[in-house]
Structure formats: structure tokens, C-alpha cells
Design an enzyme around this catalytic site. Structure first.
Site, PDB file in Angstrom:
ATOM      1  N   HIS A   1     -10.112   1.358   4.360  1.00 21.01           N
ATOM      2  CA  HIS A   1      -8.873   1.588   5.126  1.00 21.01           C
ATOM      3  C   HIS A   1      -9.145   2.614   6.230  1.00 21.01           C
ATOM      4  O   HIS A   1      -9.883   3.582   6.021  1.00 21.01           O
ATOM      5  CB  HIS A   1      -7.768   2.087   4.190  1.00 21.01           C
ATOM      6  CG  HIS A   1      -6.416   2.063   4.844  1.00 21.01           C
ATOM      7  ND1 HIS A   1      -6.024   3.019   5.742  1.00 21.01           N
ATOM      8  CD2 HIS A   1      -5.392   1.188   4.764  1.00 21.01           C
ATOM      9  CE1 HIS A   1      -4.795   2.733   6.179  1.00 21.01           C
ATOM     10  NE2 HIS A   1      -4.393   1.623   5.592  1.00 21.01           N
TER      11      HIS A   1
ATOM     12  N   LYS B   1       0.124   4.240  -0.450  1.00 22.51           N
ATOM     13  CA  LYS B   1      -0.561   5.449   0.034  1.00 22.51           C
ATOM     14  C   LYS B   1      -0.240   6.627  -0.900  1.00 22.51           C
ATOM     15  O   LYS B   1      -0.161   6.434  -2.113  1.00 22.51           O
ATOM     16  CB  LYS B   1      -0.174   5.716   1.494  1.00 22.51           C
ATOM     17  CG  LYS B   1      -0.416   4.478   2.376  1.00 22.51           C
ATOM     18  CD  LYS B   1      -0.326   4.736   3.854  1.00 22.51           C
ATOM     19  CE  LYS B   1      -0.572   3.424   4.605  1.00 22.51           C
ATOM     20  NZ  LYS B   1      -0.565   3.584   6.045  1.00 22.51           N
TER      21      LYS B   1
ATOM     22  N   SER C   1       2.439  -2.015  10.666  1.00 20.89           N
ATOM     23  CA  SER C   1       3.874  -2.072  10.979  1.00 20.89           C
ATOM     24  C   SER C   1       4.503  -3.443  10.728  1.00 20.89           C
ATOM     25  O   SER C   1       5.415  -3.858  11.458  1.00 20.89           O
ATOM     26  CB  SER C   1       4.134  -1.603  12.415  1.00 20.89           C
ATOM     27  OG  SER C   1       3.759  -0.236  12.554  1.00 20.89           O
TER      28      SER C   1
ATOM     29  N   ASN D   1       0.862  -1.187   0.000  1.00 21.86           N
ATOM     30  CA  ASN D   1       0.000   0.000   0.000  1.00 21.86           C
ATOM     31  C   ASN D   1       0.899   1.238   0.000  1.00 21.86           C
ATOM     32  O   ASN D   1       1.413   1.645   1.042  1.00 21.86           O
ATOM     33  CB  ASN D   1      -0.896  -0.045   1.248  1.00 21.86           C
ATOM     34  CG  ASN D   1      -1.804   1.163   1.364  1.00 21.86           C
ATOM     35  OD1 ASN D   1      -1.895   1.973   0.438  1.00 21.86           O
ATOM     36  ND2 ASN D   1      -2.475   1.294   2.500  1.00 21.86           N
TER      37      ASN D   1
ATOM     38  N   GLU E   1      -6.572  -4.374  10.648  1.00 21.75           N
ATOM     39  CA  GLU E   1      -5.540  -3.358  10.825  1.00 21.75           C
ATOM     40  C   GLU E   1      -5.854  -2.506  12.053  1.00 21.75           C
ATOM     41  O   GLU E   1      -6.601  -1.511  11.954  1.00 21.75           O
ATOM     42  CB  GLU E   1      -5.475  -2.458   9.587  1.00 21.75           C
ATOM     43  CG  GLU E   1      -5.010  -3.174   8.331  1.00 21.75           C
ATOM     44  CD  GLU E   1      -4.288  -2.215   7.402  1.00 21.75           C
ATOM     45  OE1 GLU E   1      -3.156  -2.499   7.031  1.00 21.75           O
ATOM     46  OE2 GLU E   1      -4.859  -1.155   7.094  1.00 21.75           O
TER      47      GLU E   1
HETATM   48  P1  PGA Z   1       2.084   0.361   7.874  1.00 18.61           P
HETATM   49  O1  PGA Z   1       0.736   0.641   7.061  1.00 18.61           O
HETATM   50  O2  PGA Z   1       2.669  -0.919   7.325  1.00 18.61           O
HETATM   51  O3  PGA Z   1       2.960   1.539   7.595  1.00 18.61           O
HETATM   52  O4  PGA Z   1       1.712   0.223   9.307  1.00 18.61           O
HETATM   53  C1  PGA Z   1      -0.201  -0.388   6.874  1.00 18.61           C
HETATM   54  C2  PGA Z   1      -1.441   0.150   6.242  1.00 18.61           C
HETATM   55  O5  PGA Z   1      -1.861   1.262   6.568  1.00 18.61           O
HETATM   56  O6  PGA Z   1      -2.059  -0.494   5.389  1.00 18.61           O
END
Ligand code: PGA
Length: 224
Positions: A101, A9, A186, A7, A150
Site C-alpha cells: 500500500h 487502516k 476515493s 481497508n 491506487e
Molecule cells: P480511500 O482509500 O478510499 O480513502 O481513498 C483507499 C486506500 O487507501 O486503499
């Protein structure tokens, strides 16, 4: 089936995507990754920001088990909706869509009603939804194959949720038999093994550790 989802983003632009894709395509071809993924019944899904989706999809078009996804999908179907990116438009490029999300729920007031429409629009266009839930209060729909748990505190914080907590949530969610249960928050090359060893997790939704091809490749290797 297992999924490893990147992802990006709004953190990767055209230049960084080009660098990422060069490294990743090189890895795919030198390691015969597509064939290896088929043997392991695993699919990798790269979710770029909208303007980069068609570039990435074209570069991945030769592969069967490495696909493109969107980070969201519109709740409207078609027509005079300035700025919306609909399932009808996305279906030419993506096989998957992240829906619900927590960042969209928190920053863009995404509601359960809109999520229902987004799920319907994805399915109507043969796009497989990956539905994100933050906890057992978020609605889990029975017909969605990919559910990503999540926990908000774990996202982007460096504090991944302990495996026991993730398994406890899986039990609470009481998912139908054929659901793939995905964890996100994470995930990195240090902690992914704990989840895999449990045998309870069918995939990962990865933000931060997907932003560099090298760290994402470490996760690909851990899956396999
Ligand atoms: P992250 O993001 O791996 O940086 O925690 C995960 C997500 O938001 O899908």
C-alpha cells in the site's frame, strides 16, 4: 472473480468495529448476502487493524464469500523479530493480505525487496496477496492474481481517478490474462457505477467509504 475490499487502516477501534460488524452482519443475514455473492462470483474482504483481525474473522467464519484480510504482512518468516506479524501467525485468521500500500511505501519506507518477501510469505501461508501499485514504475509480479491500482493523489482526497485514466494504466501495466484488476482511491457510492459500467475493473479497494457500515453496504449493493 470480483473483490470488494474494506481497508479500515488505523481508523476503526474496537468499539467502532463492534458497531460496524453488528450493522454488517445484520445486512448479510437479512439479505442472504453470502449466497448472492456466490452467484456473482464476488468476494468481500474486510481488512481490520491487527488487534481486531481475530474478532472480525470469528464473526465472519460462517461465510464463504465474506473474508478477512490484513493490511500488510511481515517480510520475515518466524522467530526473534519483536513486533512483527508474520504470515504464519496471520494464516489462522486471514485469506487475503494487502501488500505494498502506498501509505506503507511512503511512511514506513517499504521497499520492493521487502514487498517480494511479503508476497512470498503470504503465498507460503495460503494468503492471497492484493498487491498495490501507484503507477507503472512499481513492480508488478506475474504470479500475483490481485493487482490494485491506487494513484496516490486519489487516496483519501475525494478526487477519484477518471475511468479513462484507470483504463489507460491497466493497459500500461499489461497484466497477465487471469489477473484481477482492482481500483482504489476515493471510491464511493456516487462514482463506483462509472467503473463498473466500463467492464474493465474487477474490484475496489476502499478506505474512507468503508469506515461506516452503511456507506460500505451501498458499495456492496452497487456491485450487485
Ligand atoms: P480511500 O482509500 O478510499 O480513502 O481513498 C483507499 C486506500 O487507501 O486503499
Amino acid at each position: 472473480m470480483k473483490l470488494l475490499i474494506a481497508n479500515w487502516k488505523a481508523s476503526i477501534n474496537k468499539d467502532s468495529a463492534a458497531t460496524w460488524m453488528t450493522a454488517f452482519l445484520n445486512y448479510i443475514d437479512t439479505n442472504n448476502l453470502d449466497a448472492k455473492l456466490a452467484e456473482k462470483n464476488t468476494t468481500i474482504v474486510i481488512c481490520p487493524p491487527f488487534p481486531l483481525i481475530s474478532l472480525v474473522a470469528e464473526q465472519l467464519s460462517a461465510y464463504t464469500n465474506i473474508k478477512t484480510g490484513s493490511q500488510t504482512i511481515s517480510s520475515v518468516e518466524h522467530g526473534a523479530f519483536t513486533g512483527e506479524v508474520t504470515g504464519e501467525l496471520l494464516k489462522e485468521y486471514v485469506n487475503y493480505a494487502i501488500i505494498g500500500h502506498s501509505e506503507r511505501r511512503a511512511h514506513f519506507n517499504l521497499t520492493e525487496e521487502e514487498i517480494s518477501k511479503q508476497l512470498a510469505n503470504a503465498s507460503a501461508n495460503n494468503i492471497a496477496p492484493i498487491l498495490c501499485v501507484r503507477n507503472e514504475q512499481d513492480t508488478v509480479r506475474p504470479n500475483v492474481t490481485f493487482i490494485a491500482y491506487e494513484p496516490v493523489d486519489a487516496i483519501g482526497s475525494g478526487h477519484n481517478a477518471p475511468i479513462e485514466e484507470v483504463i489507460a494504466m491497466k493497459q500500461k501495466l499489461n497484466l497477465p490474462q487471469n489477473t484481477s484488476f482492482i481500483y482504489g482511491g476515493s471510491v464511493d457510492e456516487q462514482n463506483i457505477a462509472t467503473y463498473l459500467q466500463s467492464g474493465e475493473i474487477d474490484g475496489f479497494l476502499v478506505g474512507t467509504a468503508s469506515l461506516q457500515a452503511e456507506s460500505f453496504i451501498k458499495l456492496v449493493e452497487a456491485m450487485g
